[in-house]
Enzyme design. Sequence first.
Site, PDB file in Angstrom:
ATOM      1  N   ASN A 139      -2.158   0.355   6.565  1.00  0.00           N
ATOM      2  CA  ASN A 139      -1.660  -0.820   7.330  1.00  0.00           C
ATOM      3  C   ASN A 139      -0.837  -1.762   6.316  1.00  0.00           C
ATOM      4  OD1 ASN A 139      -3.670  -1.803   5.613  1.00  0.00           O
ATOM      5  ND2 ASN A 139      -4.831  -2.628   7.364  1.00  0.00           N
ATOM      6  N   HIS A 154      -2.292  -5.292   1.393  1.00  0.00           N
ATOM      7  CA  HIS A 154      -3.612  -5.986   1.269  1.00  0.00           C
ATOM      8  C   HIS A 154      -3.250  -7.569   1.021  1.00  0.00           C
ATOM      9  CE1 HIS A 154      -7.466  -7.169  -0.470  1.00  0.00           C
ATOM     10  NE2 HIS A 154      -6.918  -7.584  -1.358  1.00  0.00           N
ATOM     11  N   LYS A 167       0.941  -1.364  -0.016  1.00  0.00           N
ATOM     12  CA  LYS A 167      -0.110  -0.144   0.037  1.00  0.00           C
ATOM     13  C   LYS A 167       0.969   1.306   0.183  1.00  0.00           C
ATOM     14  CE  LYS A 167      -3.961  -2.437   2.116  1.00  0.00           C
ATOM     15  NZ  LYS A 167      -4.969  -2.087   3.390  1.00  0.00           N
ATOM     16  N   GLU A 204      -9.493 -10.901  -7.630  1.00  0.00           N
ATOM     17  CA  GLU A 204      -8.647  -9.642  -7.623  1.00  0.00           C
ATOM     18  C   GLU A 204      -7.542  -9.742  -8.400  1.00  0.00           C
ATOM     19  OE1 GLU A 204     -10.050  -8.896  -2.981  1.00  0.00           O
ATOM     20  OE2 GLU A 204      -7.823  -9.677  -3.428  1.00  0.00           O
ATOM     21  N   TYR A 225     -12.437  -1.771  -3.771  1.00  0.00           N
ATOM     22  CA  TYR A 225     -13.333  -2.175  -2.307  1.00  0.00           C
ATOM     23  C   TYR A 225     -14.624  -1.949  -2.318  1.00  0.00           C
ATOM     24  CZ  TYR A 225      -8.213  -1.850  -0.200  1.00  0.00           C
ATOM     25  OH  TYR A 225      -7.207  -2.528   0.261  1.00  0.00           O
TER      26      TYR A 225
END
Length: 140
Positions: free
Chosen positions: A114, A117, A11, A128, A51
């Site tokens: 965080n 993913h 991320k 995905e 998302y």
Amino acid sequence: MAVTRTFSIIKPDATRRNLTGAVTKMLEEAGLRVVASKRIQMSEDQAKKFYEVHAERPFYGELVDFMTSGPVVVQVLEGEDAVKRNRDVMGATNPADAEDGTIRKTYAESIEANSVHGSDSDENAANEIDFFFSKDEIVG
Ligand code: UDP
Ligand code: MG
């Protein structure tokens, strides 16, 4: 245990801090092999679609802003029981709850920023992977 694939994103909080290699090293040390990888700038449309499952959650708008705030590295990971193996090395969503030795405990800044993913099921992993990669970009 079968060799399977999962989908990972490093991320923007991690790419910003130049942690692409450090995060990938932890994935590899956990027994996962990077069989596809590319650094991209996610568009707002892509982040919203990716998302979509969280569209009704209060953090959705901020999450889309965060995921488009800088480059990300999307990856296909292969290994025995790859989805669970990756979730285990990622650690809990909130780094405050993550176990020692996990990527999120080591590197995450917050429950939102965080660092990684990871797909949560084989079915979502397949979807995905298809969302970001064509077949010829994946070389196992
Ligand atoms: N997230 C957030 N606030 C929350 C929960 C989640 O900003 O209260 C963000 C966080 O970046 C997380 C992502 O939304 O990784 C997707 O949430 P999910 O519950 O699927 O967690 P994950 O599968 O990433 O552990
Ligand atoms: Mg999730």
